[in-house]
Design an enzyme around this catalytic site. Structure first.
Site, short mmCIF file in Angstrom:
data_model
loop_
_atom_site.label_atom_id
_atom_site.label_comp_id
_atom_site.label_asym_id
_atom_site.label_seq_id
_atom_site.Cartn_x
_atom_site.Cartn_y
_atom_site.Cartn_z
CG HIS A 86 -1.92 -0.99 1.24
ND1 HIS A 86 -2.90 -1.21 2.11
CD2 HIS A 86 -2.41 -1.92 0.28
CE1 HIS A 86 -3.58 -2.22 1.88
NE2 HIS A 86 -3.14 -2.62 0.77
CB ILE A 93 0.22 6.15 2.76
CG1 ILE A 93 1.50 6.59 3.11
CG2 ILE A 93 -0.24 4.93 3.33
CD1 ILE A 93 1.83 7.04 4.35
CB CYS A 94 -3.07 2.97 -0.90
SG CYS A 94 -4.71 2.76 -1.23
CG LEU A 95 -4.32 3.96 6.03
CD1 LEU A 95 -4.40 2.43 6.31
CD2 LEU A 95 -3.42 4.47 7.05
#
Ligand SMILES: [Zn+2]
Ligand SMILES: [Zn+2]
Lengths: 154, 385
Positions: A86, A93-95
């Site tokens: 991620h 950041i993929c959150l």
């Protein structure tokens, strides 16, 4: 709103709290926080027992005028960007809590802990499958990215 | 004040008044008012305390200041330093010279000069100790009355240019209506003072009532109650409070109530109060009635600390935000997070998933979820904010 939001007060409060009583593996560099408190850098250490145990990373928080009604922008910076499904090699950041699942109940500390826990649950160090394409085409701010959330179980 | 600072400050007000000795205890020179130079000499005691200064002047200056001895004495006592006093002295002189020249032009009507000397005479008869301040132009003055329990009350009297033909207007710190003056051409400041003290008497029971609340409960708002404040927001428990608004003339009668906080806490209280209203006993104090009707002991300064009731807002992390304190709380008993109205409103209305309803009554309600526990929470748009 005619008057500025009390972002300053809340950020001061968060900074003080984080300096006085930091959770294990998280430390904010007080000198890194700009005088207006809109830019911080936070050091995080990979949790023991995880693939990132003992590794040091640096997160950069940028707070907009509407914080805490809007999420801060959070990216990894520095020489060590974790290799994680991620996390793109440019630090983005993929959150979901950093965009659509943001809530003012979250804080810098809560975001750091979520990121450490995201790292901890990883079973294989690798970049997101679309890393090359994303890094080439993405906007400078991850907040402008329309994320297609990767499987949360990773 | 050091000599250098003193001479600097005096120079700015009266450049032609100079110290005659190094200790700067003797000053001599000219004070210029309205283009006229008047000879002035000031003698200070050795410690240079200007409050014990001796003022000497030429014939003209004495002429101008003849009727203002008391006022000048009072200004000497109440100014912080010599330079400030000198600038007030200049104001007084300017004023009297203006009116003396007006008086010589227009003979018949009530002139300002006689008005001033009348006011000075009035204050003298009332007692200088009752004067708390006066503005140098004589257009308004403040009188003080000390209550039996040491409480101080002030009345500000604004004199009309036509004084005493036209009645002065007064502002007070009374909780009720503004003071209605009974005024005739023969009335004096002493008459105003008597009427002021009479109306203070009318509110004594009101002040006793709110004093009992202030002493025995946690008053969240106002932060520092003024004698004119009729409302008290009393802490009931964590994140719940009741605001009572007292009738200043009938403080033992049923006040207005407004409950604030999470529904699960305040709804039962409101029901209990409504069910017991018939038991309100005007023979007892408001607080004791409240205790009986709500059947609770209020958290008090003796049993708890203020921080227990001043939990900060879950969104901005502060207690006071532009004067407001958190007056909403999550209705989930496990959460109970307090919020400022404006913070919660801003958050809920910024949610893409948040939805608003407008009923036929024009109420505009925003629905959403508590940021902490995700339990539904709603907020009504308040037009008076
Ligand atoms: Zn707030
Ligand atoms: Zn809640």
């Amino acid at each position: 709103m005619a008057t500025p939001w009390p972002m300053q007060k809340r950020l001061q409060n968060e900074l003080l709290h984080l300096q006085r009583d930091p959770p294990v593996g998280i430390s904010v560099n007080p000198n890194s926080a700009s005088s207006t408190l809109t830019l911080w850098s936070v050091n995080v250490v990979g949790a023991p027992g995880s693939l990132y145990a003992g590794e040091h990373f640096q997160l950069q928080f940028t707070f907009g005028k509407r914080y805490p009604f809007e999420s801060p922008e959070v990216i990894f910076i520095g020489g060590n960007i974790p290799v994680h499904p991620h996390v793109y090699s440019n630090g983005h950041i993929c959150l979901s809590i950093l965009t659509e699942d943001w809530s003012p109940a979250l804080s810098v500390q809560a975001v750091c802990l979520s990121i450490v826990s995201m790292l901890s649950s990883c079973t294989e160090k690798k970049r997101p499958p679309d890393n090359t394409f994303y890094v080439k085409t993405c906007s400078k701010s991850p907040k402008k990215t329309k994320w297609w959330y990767h499987d949360d179980k990773v | 004040m050091a000599t250098l600072e003193q001479s600097q400050a005096v120079y700015e007000v009266c450049p032609r008044l100079v110290p005659l000795n190094r200790q700067q205890t003797c000053w001599d020179g000219l004070i210029c008012v309205k283009g006229q130079d008047l000879h002035l000499r000031i003698e200070l005691p050795d410690d240079r305390d200007h409050r014990r200064a001796k003022l000497l002047g030429d014939w003209l200056l004495n002429q101008h200041l003849r009727s203002y001895r008391h006022l000048i004495g009072q200004r000497l006592q109440n100014t912080p330093d010599l330079a400030t006093f000198l600038s007030e002295l200049k104001n007084i002189l300017e004023h009297t010279m203006q009116h003396q020249s007006e008086a010589s032009k227009s003979q018949p009507s009530v002139t300002m000069a006689t008005q001033c000397s009348q006011v000075i005479g009035d204050i003298g008869r009332l007692g200088w100790e009752k004067l708390s301040s006066i503005d140098p132009s004589f257009s308004s003055l403040q009188l003080i009355s000390e209550g039996p329990n040491g409480s101080k009350h002030y009345i500000t009297v604004h004199l009309d240019p036509q004084h005493p033909v036209v009645a002065p207007t007064c502002t007070t710190d009374l909780p009720g209506e503004t003071l209605e003056l009974h005024w005739t051409h023969q009335s004096t400041l002493a008459d105003i003072y008597t009427q002021f003290e009479e109306s203070l008497g009318k509110y004594r029971e009101f002040w006793d009532t709110v004093a009992e609340i202030d002493e025995q409960t946690w008053v969240l708002e106002p932060e520092r109650p003024m004698p004119s404040d009729r409302s008290r927001r009393i802490a009931l428990g964590n994140n719940s409070s009741v605001q009572v608004t007292v009738d200043p003339l009938y403080p033992k009668m049923l006040p207005e109530f407004k409950f604030l906080g999470a529904d699960h806490v305040i709804n039962p209280m409101r029901d209990k109060l409504n069910a017991n209203l018939k038991d309100w006993d005007t023979g007892r104090s408001l607080l004791s009635n409240l205790k009986t009707l709500l059947d609770i002991q209020f958290p008090s300064p003796q049993s708890s600390s203020r921080e227990d009731f001043s939990e900060e807002c879950g969104i901005c992390y502060s207690y006071r935000l532009e004067g407001a304190i958190p007056d909403r709380a999550c209705d989930n008993p496990q959460c109970n997070k307090p919020y400022h109205y404006s913070c919660l409103y801003e958050w809920l209305s910024s949610l893409p998933s948040g939805h608003q309803t407008i009923s036929k009554y024009g109420f505009n309600t925003i629905f959403g979820n508590c940021p902490y526990c995700d339990v539904p929470i709603k907020i009504k748009r308040e037009n008076n904010r």
